[in-house]
Design an enzyme around this catalytic site. Structure first.
Site, short mmCIF file in Angstrom:
data_model
loop_
_atom_site.label_atom_id
_atom_site.label_comp_id
_atom_site.label_asym_id
_atom_site.label_seq_id
_atom_site.Cartn_x
_atom_site.Cartn_y
_atom_site.Cartn_z
N ALA A 14 0.79 -1.23 0.00
CA ALA A 14 0.00 0.00 0.00
C ALA A 14 0.83 1.28 0.00
O ALA A 14 0.71 2.11 -0.92
CB ALA A 14 -0.95 -0.02 1.19
N CYS A 48 -5.60 -6.39 4.65
CA CYS A 48 -6.77 -6.42 5.54
C CYS A 48 -7.84 -7.37 5.02
O CYS A 48 -8.75 -7.75 5.76
CB CYS A 48 -7.38 -5.03 5.66
N ARG A 75 2.64 1.39 -16.16
CA ARG A 75 2.67 2.81 -15.81
C ARG A 75 4.12 3.30 -15.62
O ARG A 75 4.36 4.26 -14.88
CB ARG A 75 1.87 3.04 -14.53
#
Lengths: 460, 460
Positions: A14, A48, A75
């Protein structure tokens, strides 16, 4: 043509990949080359979500992956999976990495560095802790390993060690898999992030669901069979049969690499950053996610809180700053929400013991109400505990235990804490009311009213 | 022995009886006599629950009653139901009342007076509007009359005039009763409390549910049959068959009595009070609930908002002040939440046209997200629109249209509006996150991030 600058990111989940993506949005490949290293197989996934994948609510592992290595590469982010960074040379502006497949090592220079090494599950040094069948659930690779075990062994008994968020969510997951689940909890109550009186509600509810929840149980040994696999978990009291053991004791920041490089680590064990998420004292190094400590806006203290939503925000802030913009992460108020089967558990702000540790005097108010108007179908009971500073009446914390519709009400308190509201101010909050959504006095308002009375009376 | 003082309360629902009850908590019967007058049969009921009773989700009328006249009397409140107050003699300190059964009139003196006369549904002066089968749904008596009609006529076609909260909730109720429902709406879109773009989402969703929703339809006439009962509703366009008609056009404050007594009425049509809910210029007269205007904390303007949750707060404040304590009602931010079948609709703060009317320049951001993590079962789509002041970035309003789990998220914005937060501050809010409760970026945070970008770019 080589890019003007190179950004190196350590950690592909993340915080790291949010930072990389946001930096890429702001700077093109000829301005900024981005190289990211990830030890595991996966990037940008929802750790999570692992309990729900293990439990079967989420069918496919790939559903948990927001962006694959290939998507990042498309990207213009050079992503190296199964590649572990083994050293940071701060002075030399380079990192050493090892290809975990080939074992080959190499150095990569950086102009800017993001440390997003995450956290690792606590593994107490117990006999048998490394036996096959004992699992942590921090990474997607961990989750896959656990699922492989579950599918191979098809056992009957599961023991979860620890009764925090991960512990209770894994208990639900294993119930979903048809296991008889025992949760062993060292503390007085499950959910030590709650006050004991609220944790007791969770304890009772879990036992009511058929999850054997044992508090005050110190695990002493993992017992194995002739095949070397886990067979049982011994505590200072009883011994519990176990075909599989899940460690849900908590996590600690993964900072070995950063420590060796001399980066500053705080008393919480997390890396120390400033508000722009830059590592203290290092102009070109940022850190974010589960490896850093954050400012608790309620207590003013720095804490380690491993949570995906913070990691994403950190990444966003780091990426903006690396990309030449400006952003800060002002801190947290300690909000968390979870569920075990249909029991919702939420908290924000300080526990009683946190407040006490800060020298705060406080009052508490605990109320019972319902998630909807009492007469409306599906109205379910909920308990709200509110803590407010004595004299000033400033809100210090809220804890909620209830059923459907209870948990996310903690957001009301999270915003009120951020705004440093008093409980008296909270009684006037214009919250959404209609019978399918709330009693005419929202449970949070009922708690605030009771807290106001407690503040007026003094006490504690 | 007579009490030292007498409090007279006009109106036996939320505001009036909350005031009476709170005053009674603070002052015993020998200090304060309390006499309350109620025109209808019922006291302290949830008018907001009427649609769910009509629709059958709530089985029993009595479930909507929080406290009966007998229960109030047991608390030493002298309650006279079916008794209408017909005049207030401010100078003389007395009210005239009429027993609606016997027709007998009498005067009752007061030392302190609470005006809580509520609101009445708007009944446009249309031909046929008073025909049997045309119903308002403001009081429990109204609800009972409607249910009696539904059970007697057992019709097939229902027309709801108006598509505000009451209109859409009654549409759901009548669908629940097996009716083919047409909602006729004068405005451009249903839910004029939303911006038109968000109202369009409601329009489309309602039609998708099989509720014929006609916007831009001006009702011209209620057509009746030979028996004098309603048969159809004519508009400037088509005519719609109707076995029953429900008026959901909105309500207006019931202030005739107060006006005649010379009490001040504001431009919103509601009674004007100070922050302690005392009627402006009158030391011993308070007013609250659906008959007063309230301060909108976002615009600074006084508005009329009929909502049970405000009425209860007003009553609480009035009762505290009447009872010798101290409390204020600081104002509202304009929060409302509703649902029609499984569609949740919420709003808080200013609409675009409200902001424009205040001379505010603003930007808007509209995003689509889900109520839970996208991969989690039951994740349902939701649209969030956020409005922020240009340059300062101050949050001005939020509107939400979605499914399960969408509506109550408006509370986040309600608290942020109260605290006068900027959308930039909102992006850092520490909201509860776990996959069953929210995506890793809560939809409100996603909207805030987009609004920040819009503020930075300027615009509008």
């Amino acid at each position: 043509m080589a890019a003007a600058e190179r950004l190196v990111v350590i950690g592909g989940d993340a915080a790291g990949m949010s930072a990389a993506s946001q930096a890429r949005r702001l700077k093109g490949p000829d301005e900024l080359e981005i190289v990211a290293f990830e030890r595991g197989h996966f990037t940008s996934y929802s750790a999570c979500g692992i309990p729900y994948w293990v439990g079967g609510a989420v069918q496919d592992r790939d559903d948990l992956i927001a962006r694959t290595p290939e998507e990042h590469r498309a990207r213009n982010i050079s992503l190296r999976v199964r590649t572990e960074v083994t050293a940071i040379d701060v002075a030399g502006g380079r990192v050493r990495s090892r290809d975990l497949e080939s074992g080959a090592e190499s150095w990569t220079g950086f102009d800017k560095l993001v440390v997003a090494t995450g956290a690792r599950p606590v593994r107490p040094a117990l006999p048998g802790i490394d036996a096959p069948g004992v699992h942590g659930v921090q990474t997607l690779d961990d989750g896959q390993a656990l699922i492989d075990t579950l599918e191979r062994t098809k056992g009957r008994h599961a023991v979860v060690v620890g009764a925090g968020y991960i512990g209770v969510e894994m208990a639900e997951a294993l119930v979903g898999r048809g296991y008889e689940v025992t949760v062993l909890n060292r503390g007085e109550q499950p959910m030590s992030t709650l006050d004991p009186d609220m944790g007791r509600l969770v304890h009772d509810a879990m036992n009511g669901m058929g999850i054997t929840t044992v508090s005050g149980a110190e695990v002493t040994k993992i017992l194995t069979g002739d095949d070397g696999r886990v067979r049982a978990v011994a505590t200072d009291g009883e011994t519990y049969p176990a075909d599989v053991v899940v460690l849900g004791i908590g996590v600690e920041p993964e900072t070995a690499l950063a420590r060796e490089a001399g980066l500053p680590v705080g008393s919480s064990g997390g890396l120390v950053t400033d508000l722009s998420m830059r590592v203290a004292g290092h102009e070109n190094i940022w850190a974010g996610g589960d490896c850093v400590e954050v400012l608790d806006l309620v207590s003013g203290r720095r804490r380690h809180i491993a949570l995906g939503t913070h990691a994403n925000k950190h990444g966003q802030v780091i990426g903006s700053n690396v990309g030449g913009g400006y952003a800060t992460f002002p801190g947290v108020v300690g909000t968390a929400v979870s569920k075990v089967c249909d029991l919702e558990i939420a908290r924000t702000g300080l526990r009683e013991k946190d407040a006490r540790a800060e020298g705060l005097r406080f009052v508490t108010a605990t109320i019972e109400s319902t998630s909807r108007a009492g007469y409306y179908p599906g109205a379910s009971p909920m308990t709200v505990k509110m803590t407010a500073e004595r004299r000033t009446g400033r809100l210090l914390g809220v804890q909620i235990v209830g059923r459907e519709g209870a948990g996310k009400r903690v957001d009301i308190a999270a915003v009120a804490l951020t705004a440093r509201m008093t409980v008296e101010q909270m009684t006037a909050l214009d919250l959404g009311y209609a019978p399918p959504f709330s009693p005419v006095w929202d449970p949070v308002l009922v708690a605030a009213r009771k807290a106001v009375t407690a503040v007026r009376k003094g006490g504690a």
